[in-house]
Design a protein around this motif. Structure first.
Motif, PDB file in Angstrom:
ATOM      1  N   LEU A 195       0.839  -1.205   0.000  1.00  0.00           N
ATOM      2  CA  LEU A 195       0.000   0.000   0.000  1.00  0.00           C
ATOM      3  C   LEU A 195       0.874   1.256   0.000  1.00  0.00           C
ATOM      4  O   LEU A 195       0.635   2.196  -0.768  1.00  0.00           O
ATOM      5  CB  LEU A 195      -0.918  -0.017   1.232  1.00  0.00           C
ATOM      6  N   PHE A 196       1.894   1.267   0.867  1.00  0.00           N
ATOM      7  CA  PHE A 196       2.761   2.449   0.966  1.00  0.00           C
ATOM      8  C   PHE A 196       3.570   2.637  -0.322  1.00  0.00           C
ATOM      9  O   PHE A 196       3.629   3.729  -0.873  1.00  0.00           O
ATOM     10  CB  PHE A 196       3.721   2.311   2.157  1.00  0.00           C
ATOM     11  N   ASN A 197       4.224   1.542  -0.771  1.00  0.00           N
ATOM     12  CA  ASN A 197       5.184   1.678  -1.875  1.00  0.00           C
ATOM     13  C   ASN A 197       4.518   1.845  -3.237  1.00  0.00           C
ATOM     14  O   ASN A 197       5.030   2.557  -4.092  1.00  0.00           O
ATOM     15  CB  ASN A 197       6.115   0.464  -1.919  1.00  0.00           C
ATOM     16  N   LYS A 198       3.415   1.141  -3.455  1.00  0.00           N
ATOM     17  CA  LYS A 198       2.828   1.125  -4.800  1.00  0.00           C
ATOM     18  C   LYS A 198       1.630   2.051  -4.951  1.00  0.00           C
ATOM     19  O   LYS A 198       1.263   2.409  -6.064  1.00  0.00           O
ATOM     20  CB  LYS A 198       2.387  -0.299  -5.182  1.00  0.00           C
ATOM     21  N   VAL A 199       0.961   2.388  -3.866  1.00  0.00           N
ATOM     22  CA  VAL A 199      -0.251   3.207  -3.983  1.00  0.00           C
ATOM     23  C   VAL A 199      -0.030   4.597  -3.385  1.00  0.00           C
ATOM     24  O   VAL A 199      -0.140   5.608  -4.076  1.00  0.00           O
ATOM     25  CB  VAL A 199      -1.463   2.507  -3.299  1.00  0.00           C
ATOM     26  N   VAL A 200       0.322   4.641  -2.100  1.00  0.00           N
ATOM     27  CA  VAL A 200       0.444   5.922  -1.404  1.00  0.00           C
ATOM     28  C   VAL A 200       1.499   6.817  -2.066  1.00  0.00           C
ATOM     29  O   VAL A 200       1.304   8.023  -2.235  1.00  0.00           O
ATOM     30  CB  VAL A 200       0.759   5.660   0.092  1.00  0.00           C
ATOM     31  N   ARG A 201       2.618   6.214  -2.466  1.00  0.00           N
ATOM     32  CA  ARG A 201       3.694   7.004  -3.085  1.00  0.00           C
ATOM     33  C   ARG A 201       3.257   7.671  -4.387  1.00  0.00           C
ATOM     34  O   ARG A 201       3.768   8.720  -4.764  1.00  0.00           O
ATOM     35  CB  ARG A 201       4.930   6.115  -3.344  1.00  0.00           C
ATOM     36  N   GLU A 202       2.287   7.066  -5.088  1.00  0.00           N
ATOM     37  CA  GLU A 202       1.769   7.651  -6.335  1.00  0.00           C
ATOM     38  C   GLU A 202       1.047   8.973  -6.079  1.00  0.00           C
ATOM     39  O   GLU A 202       0.780   9.738  -6.993  1.00  0.00           O
ATOM     40  CB  GLU A 202       0.800   6.686  -7.030  1.00  0.00           C
ATOM     41  N   PHE A 203       0.669   9.219  -4.823  1.00  0.00           N
ATOM     42  CA  PHE A 203      -0.036  10.453  -4.477  1.00  0.00           C
ATOM     43  C   PHE A 203       0.925  11.500  -3.903  1.00  0.00           C
ATOM     44  O   PHE A 203       0.494  12.450  -3.252  1.00  0.00           O
ATOM     45  CB  PHE A 203      -1.170  10.161  -3.487  1.00  0.00           C
ATOM     46  N   GLY A 204       2.230  11.270  -4.098  1.00  0.00           N
ATOM     47  CA  GLY A 204       3.202  12.268  -3.657  1.00  0.00           C
ATOM     48  C   GLY A 204       3.508  12.233  -2.170  1.00  0.00           C
ATOM     49  O   GLY A 204       4.059  13.175  -1.614  1.00  0.00           O
ATOM     50  N   ILE A 205       3.143  11.138  -1.517  1.00  0.00           N
ATOM     51  CA  ILE A 205       3.484  10.956  -0.104  1.00  0.00           C
ATOM     52  C   ILE A 205       4.702  10.027  -0.056  1.00  0.00           C
ATOM     53  O   ILE A 205       4.664   8.943  -0.632  1.00  0.00           O
ATOM     54  CB  ILE A 205       2.291  10.343   0.666  1.00  0.00           C
ATOM     55  N   THR A 206       5.774  10.446   0.592  1.00  0.00           N
ATOM     56  CA  THR A 206       6.989   9.631   0.598  1.00  0.00           C
ATOM     57  C   THR A 206       7.059   8.804   1.874  1.00  0.00           C
ATOM     58  O   THR A 206       6.453   9.146   2.894  1.00  0.00           O
ATOM     59  CB  THR A 206       8.250  10.508   0.464  1.00  0.00           C
ATOM     60  N   VAL A 207       7.789   7.693   1.805  1.00  0.00           N
ATOM     61  CA  VAL A 207       7.897   6.772   2.938  1.00  0.00           C
ATOM     62  C   VAL A 207       9.364   6.393   3.140  1.00  0.00           C
ATOM     63  O   VAL A 207      10.055   6.060   2.175  1.00  0.00           O
ATOM     64  CB  VAL A 207       7.084   5.476   2.693  1.00  0.00           C
ATOM     65  N   SER A 208       9.843   6.459   4.390  1.00  0.00           N
ATOM     66  CA  SER A 208      11.169   5.939   4.739  1.00  0.00           C
ATOM     67  C   SER A 208      10.978   4.812   5.734  1.00  0.00           C
ATOM     68  O   SER A 208      10.035   4.825   6.519  1.00  0.00           O
ATOM     69  CB  SER A 208      12.031   7.009   5.406  1.00  0.00           C
ATOM     70  N   TYR A 209      11.910   3.854   5.713  1.00  0.00           N
ATOM     71  CA  TYR A 209      11.817   2.719   6.615  1.00  0.00           C
ATOM     72  C   TYR A 209      13.006   2.684   7.576  1.00  0.00           C
ATOM     73  O   TYR A 209      14.120   3.044   7.196  1.00  0.00           O
ATOM     74  CB  TYR A 209      11.754   1.419   5.815  1.00  0.00           C
ATOM     75  N   ALA A 210      12.735   2.228   8.799  1.00  0.00           N
ATOM     76  CA  ALA A 210      13.797   2.113   9.800  1.00  0.00           C
ATOM     77  C   ALA A 210      13.587   0.822  10.587  1.00  0.00           C
ATOM     78  O   ALA A 210      12.469   0.296  10.649  1.00  0.00           O
ATOM     79  CB  ALA A 210      13.767   3.322  10.739  1.00  0.00           C
ATOM     80  N   ASP A 211      14.667   0.330  11.167  1.00  0.00           N
ATOM     81  CA  ASP A 211      14.590  -0.891  11.974  1.00  0.00           C
ATOM     82  C   ASP A 211      13.874  -0.575  13.282  1.00  0.00           C
ATOM     83  O   ASP A 211      14.303   0.291  14.043  1.00  0.00           O
ATOM     84  CB  ASP A 211      16.022  -1.393  12.253  1.00  0.00           C
ATOM     85  N   VAL A 212      12.803  -1.307  13.531  1.00  0.00           N
ATOM     86  CA  VAL A 212      11.956  -0.990  14.683  1.00  0.00           C
ATOM     87  C   VAL A 212      12.678  -1.215  16.025  1.00  0.00           C
ATOM     88  O   VAL A 212      12.293  -0.674  17.050  1.00  0.00           O
ATOM     89  CB  VAL A 212      10.631  -1.792  14.596  1.00  0.00           C
ATOM     90  N   MET A 213      13.753  -2.012  15.993  1.00  0.00           N
ATOM     91  CA  MET A 213      14.487  -2.239  17.244  1.00  0.00           C
ATOM     92  C   MET A 213      15.496  -1.127  17.525  1.00  0.00           C
ATOM     93  O   MET A 213      16.146  -1.115  18.560  1.00  0.00           O
ATOM     94  CB  MET A 213      15.197  -3.602  17.191  1.00  0.00           C
ATOM     95  N   ASP A 214      15.611  -0.185  16.583  1.00  0.00           N
ATOM     96  CA  ASP A 214      16.587   0.894  16.715  1.00  0.00           C
ATOM     97  C   ASP A 214      15.828   2.228  16.736  1.00  0.00           C
ATOM     98  O   ASP A 214      15.602   2.844  15.699  1.00  0.00           O
ATOM     99  CB  ASP A 214      17.555   0.810  15.508  1.00  0.00           C
ATOM    100  N   THR A 215      15.445   2.685  17.927  1.00  0.00           N
ATOM    101  CA  THR A 215      14.609   3.892  18.010  1.00  0.00           C
ATOM    102  C   THR A 215      15.345   5.126  17.481  1.00  0.00           C
ATOM    103  O   THR A 215      14.712   6.027  16.936  1.00  0.00           O
ATOM    104  CB  THR A 215      14.130   4.147  19.458  1.00  0.00           C
TER     105      THR A 215
END
Ligand SMILES: *Cc1c(COP(=O)(O)O)cnc(C)c1O
Length: 389
Positions: A115-135
């Motif tokens: 949803l984030f990578n293929k749909v939401v990004r098409e609407f100009g919303i960017t997403v970054s990912y981080a390791d959840v164990m590393d706050t």
């Protein structure tokens, strides 16, 4: 809606949202009726009857469920959607605009990543990912455009635990809305809003529904302003939960406490059995003292849930042989139902993750995910034992 909150979880889960209507002429139903009507007649042209106009906007059965959802999460508001992903879409599209940014954990549920990578990004919303164990990695990923932080309380299949209170502090320091997907623990074992989350979301298809017979997504939150925006999107875009499905989810919630207790009790017995089995390399389950984030998990959750994973010794054919020999436990995707389900992430739920990426995060070819149901634990252990032999 909040008046039932003086009661314990089990009592709220059964009674909230369904107080019998004892007014003159009403029938006093103990279980909320299924209101299938899509439209509601009125006496006066500009006065909807008890607020009801059209089922997409408001339906009495869905409203009973939404009230119950708020009560079991100790929240001010609940919303019910046609699937978990419909709920996620409403949160993102209801709250964000073109140019906004999301920081999310890197091992999110595959459908959420899609949803984030293929749909939401098409609407100009960017997403970054981080390791959840590393706050600190989460904090580093924040930009001036970041509006949402998004994690799962327990990730899948490797069961990484997010430190909800620490991440909430970071989010709020930067004025960011913190969304927590608590599907794997259910409101019975954890209440992220009380640890600082702004929005809690669940796939009700899993534990909340609990019987593998209804698809649904739910959102619970306190802040009225956020509720109004998500509710506006719910009505405008229309992916609401149907009345019959709302009834099934209401029915599921009434036994959530009983089911979760048994899921966790069975999962611990199965995990302990697997941990001493010579054909098993490792077992990951938050209830085992060998679990890497045991203390963090114990601090923020009241129980361990019913999902575990383990690695079989050998190669993918050994794993396939094990899976095909199981008789009680069904080979199927999904989790959280009364029946035990097993799957091989490398060839099923996580087959779309590139092999190098899978290797990096530890999803080997023989890693098995097990959603432990509420059958008798000994029958499950016997089934696993004969399949491993
Ligand atoms: C299943 C699941 C979803 C998606 O829910 P659907 O009801 O299948 O749309 C989202 N998050 C998690 C953690 C899930 O397990």
């Amino acid at each position: 809606m909040k008046e039932t909150n003086k009661f314990q979880f089990e009592t709220r889960a059964i009674h909230a949202g369904e107080e019998p209507d004892m007014r003159e002429g009403a029938s006093g139903d103990v279980a909320a009726p299924i209101h299938l009507s899509t439209t509601f007649a009125r006496h006066e042209v500009d006065v909807p009857t008890a607020g009801y106009e059209y089922t997409r906007s408001l339906n009495p059965t869905r409203f009973a469920l939404e009230s119950k959802l708020a009560a079991i999460e100790n929240a001010n508001h609940g919303l019910a959607f046609s699937s978990g992903l419909a709920a996620e879409t409403a949160v993102v599209m209801g709250l964000l605009r073109n140019g906004d940014h999301i920081v999310a954990s890197d091992d999110l549920y595959g459908g959420t990543k899609r949803l984030f990578n293929k749909v939401v990004r098409e609407f100009g919303i960017t997403v970054s990912y981080a390791d959840v164990m590393d706050t600190t990695a989460f904090e580093r990923a924040i930009t001036p455009a970041t509006r949402l932080m998004w994690v799962e309380t327990v990730s899948n299949p490797l069961i990484k635990i997010a430190d909800i209170a620490a991440l909430a502090t970071i989010a709020h320091k930067h004025g960011i809305i913190f969304v927590v997907d608590n599907t794997f623990l259910s409101p019975y074992f954890m209440n992220p809003l009380e640890l600082g989350a702004d929005i809690v979301l669940h796939s009700a298809t899993k534990y909340i529904g609990g019987h593998s017979d209804v698809l649904g997504g739910v959102v619970m939150l306190n802040e009225h302003n956020l509720y109004e925006k998500i509710q506006y999107y719910q009505n405008a875009a229309g992916a609401v939960m149907a009345p019959f499905d709302s009834y099934l989810v209401i029915r599921g919630i009434k036994t959530l406490a009983l089911r979760m207790e048994r899921h966790a009790e069975n999962a611990l017995k199965v995990a302990e059995f697997l941990e001493q089995h010579p054909s098993v390399n490792r077992v990951v389950y938050p209830g085992l003292s060998s679990f890497g984030q045991y203390d963090l998990h114990k601090r923020q959750a009241r129980g361990n849930g019913g999902v575990l994973c383990f690695e079989i010794k050998g190669d993918v054919n050994d794993a396939k042989r094990f899976l095909s020999r199981l008789q009680v436990i069904a080979l199927a995707e999904s989790l959280g139902g009364v029946e035990s389900l097993v799957e091989l992430p490398s060839l099923m739920t996580h087959s779309s993750v590139a092999p190098e990426e899978r290797a990096k995060i530890g999803i080997t070819d023989t890693l098995v995910r097990l959603s432990v149901g509420v059958e008798h634990a000994q029958d499950l252990i016997d089934d696993i034992e004969q399949a491993l032999a």
